[in-house]
Design an enzyme around this catalytic site. Structure first.
Site, PDB file in Angstrom:
ATOM      1  N   GLY A 187      -8.473  -5.836   1.126  1.00  0.00           N
ATOM      2  CA  GLY A 187      -7.430  -5.774   2.136  1.00  0.00           C
ATOM      3  C   GLY A 187      -7.682  -4.725   3.196  1.00  0.00           C
ATOM      4  N   ASP A 188      -6.610  -4.344   3.890  1.00  0.00           N
ATOM      5  CA  ASP A 188      -6.735  -3.406   5.001  1.00  0.00           C
ATOM      6  C   ASP A 188      -6.789  -1.956   4.566  1.00  0.00           C
ATOM      7  OD1 ASP A 188      -4.013  -3.638   4.169  1.00  0.00           O
ATOM      8  OD2 ASP A 188      -3.377  -2.660   6.011  1.00  0.00           O
TER       9      ASP A 188
ATOM     10  N   THR B  28       0.829  -1.194   0.000  1.00  0.00           N
ATOM     11  CA  THR B  28       0.000   0.000   0.000  1.00  0.00           C
ATOM     12  C   THR B  28       0.863   1.243   0.000  1.00  0.00           C
ATOM     13  OG1 THR B  28      -1.647  -1.159   1.353  1.00  0.00           O
ATOM     14  CG2 THR B  28      -1.788   1.237   1.308  1.00  0.00           C
TER      15      THR B  28
ATOM     16  N   GLY C 102      -2.101  -7.229   4.661  1.00  0.00           N
ATOM     17  CA  GLY C 102      -3.384  -6.649   5.019  1.00  0.00           C
ATOM     18  C   GLY C 102      -4.368  -7.609   5.638  1.00  0.00           C
TER      19      GLY C 102
END
Length: 393
Positions: A276-277, A246, A300
């Site tokens: 994902g996160d 990210t 994540g």
């Protein structure tokens, strides 16, 4: 295509005033107080008396994960459009992260990277306003390249926090965004090579046929489930700048207005539908003008279980330094997942910052403020955490 630089307005909330003292260069104690929800105030133990000159060296600022310099440069340039970056933090994170999406940073951000099992690239992104505590996010966005701009439209034009999948794409189209394929020759070739290796590695567990030997299709095993960590180690996946990662960015102006932004194309060879996160509040990022902000990057699927960005901000609220807060966010995860790989950046509202990482030798990140312009800094990662195995049930 929609306008990308929006005019700012007072509706963003009342920002905290700059910390100044006309009678002395020394900052008075009161601005360093953090008010709790019950109205009482405590001074964080790590904040020493800062001089006005020192404060001028810290804000405004932009900080982001990894060695993604052009994103940092773009955000810093936008902050310079007003004195002290005032009312530009949202524009800064959105357009800074957009620059990374356009450049397909390390194939881990933007279109043409991290193909899923079907060969498709999908995008996750988030924008958070630390003054209004307002968030816009998208997950599994298909066929729209400008993920963080769409997240901004979710924030500014809906009462929702997160839109996902094809419905997020439909929303973007209704807002004026154009569709285009997110698959490129590079991502298609990566997918073909993965299939030629019997789809290794993949994300399936406790299924037949054996996912370590086959591409499926799979059906659940009829036997009791084993502990996930006993079945497969996280380090089968090479997590870093080039996969499963990210860009997380924080921008703060001299009035302590904070915005955070994230964007990613997620984990390579993920099961379609996986989010994902990055677009999850408190996981990918978190911001609160009264305290500071944090962003996280790495694995994540594990990180979102612990909300490390929220954990770091709350640690600073309770008196921890940015360094202690970032390390707490990492150590909480490593306590349970010794093969975890990730990093957290924490920044307090005064512009003091730190980073912590785990599972890799070191973690680079970018910082711009009045004394560091598009500067890369590197932190050595925390040592391996020994975890005793859980007793078998």
């Amino acid at each position: 295509m929609p306008m990308v630089i929006h005019s700012t307005s007072a509706s963003w909330g009342t920002a905290l005033k700059p910390i100044t003292n006309s009678s002395s260069d020394t900052i008075t104690p009161n601005p360093n107080l953090i008010t709790t929800s019950r109205g009482s105030s405590t001074r964080p133990s790590y904040i020493t008396t800062l001089t006005a000159k020192k404060m001028e060296q810290l804000l405004p600022m932009v900080i982001n994960t990894w060695n993604m310099s052009e994103a940092n440069e773009m955000a810093w340039r936008i902050l310079q459009q007003s004195e002290g970056g005032v009312r530009q933090t949202r524009n800064a994170v959105v357009e800074g992260v957009t620059r990374c999406e356009e450049l397909q940073c390390f194939h881990s951000v933007g279109y043409g990277g991290s193909p899923d099992e079907r060969g498709e690239t999908t995008l996750d992104a988030m924008v958070m306003d630390g003054g209004l505590m307002d968030v816009g996010a998208v997950g599994g966005l298909r066929n729209i390249k400008e993920a963080i701009r769409v997240a901004r439209f979710v924030l500014e034009h809906t009462s929702h926090t997160l839109l996902v999948g094809q419905s997020a794409t439909d929303f973007a189209v209704s807002m004026g965004f154009r569709t285009s394929s997110l698959v490129t020759p590079w991502s298609h070739d990566e997918w073909e090579k993965w299939k030629a290796k019997n789809c290794q590695p993949n994300c399936w567990l406790n299924v037949n046929p054996d996912p370590k030997l086959s591409c499926g299709p799979y059906v659940p095993k009829a036997t009791p489930l084993t502990r996930w960590k006993e079945d497969r180690a996280r380090n089968e996946y090479e997590i870093g700048e080039n996969n499963h990662d990210t860009i997380g960015m924080i921008a703060i102006d001299v009035e302590n207005q904070i915005h955070t932004g994230t964007s990613t194309n997620g984990m390579t060879h993920k099961i379609p539908g996986r989010v994902g996160d990055s677009p999850i509040v408190g996981a990918g990022s978190y911001a609160d003008n009264e305290v500071g902000a944090a962003v996280a990057t790495g694995d994540g699927d594990v990180m979102m279980r612990f909300l490390p960005s929220l954990l770091a901000v709350e640690a600073m609220r309770n008196g921890k330094s940015p360094q202690e807060a970032a390390e707490l966010g990492i150590k909480r995860i490593a306590k349970y997942y010794k093969d975890f790989i990730g990093a957290v950046i924490a920044v307090n509202r005064l512009g003091q910052y730190a980073a912590a990482c785990y599972g890799i030798p070191e973690f680079p990140y970018m910082i711009s403020n009045p004394t560091h312009t598009v500067s890369v800094q590197t932190v050595k990662c925390l040592p391996y955490v020994h975890v005793e195995p859980l007793p078998k049930s």
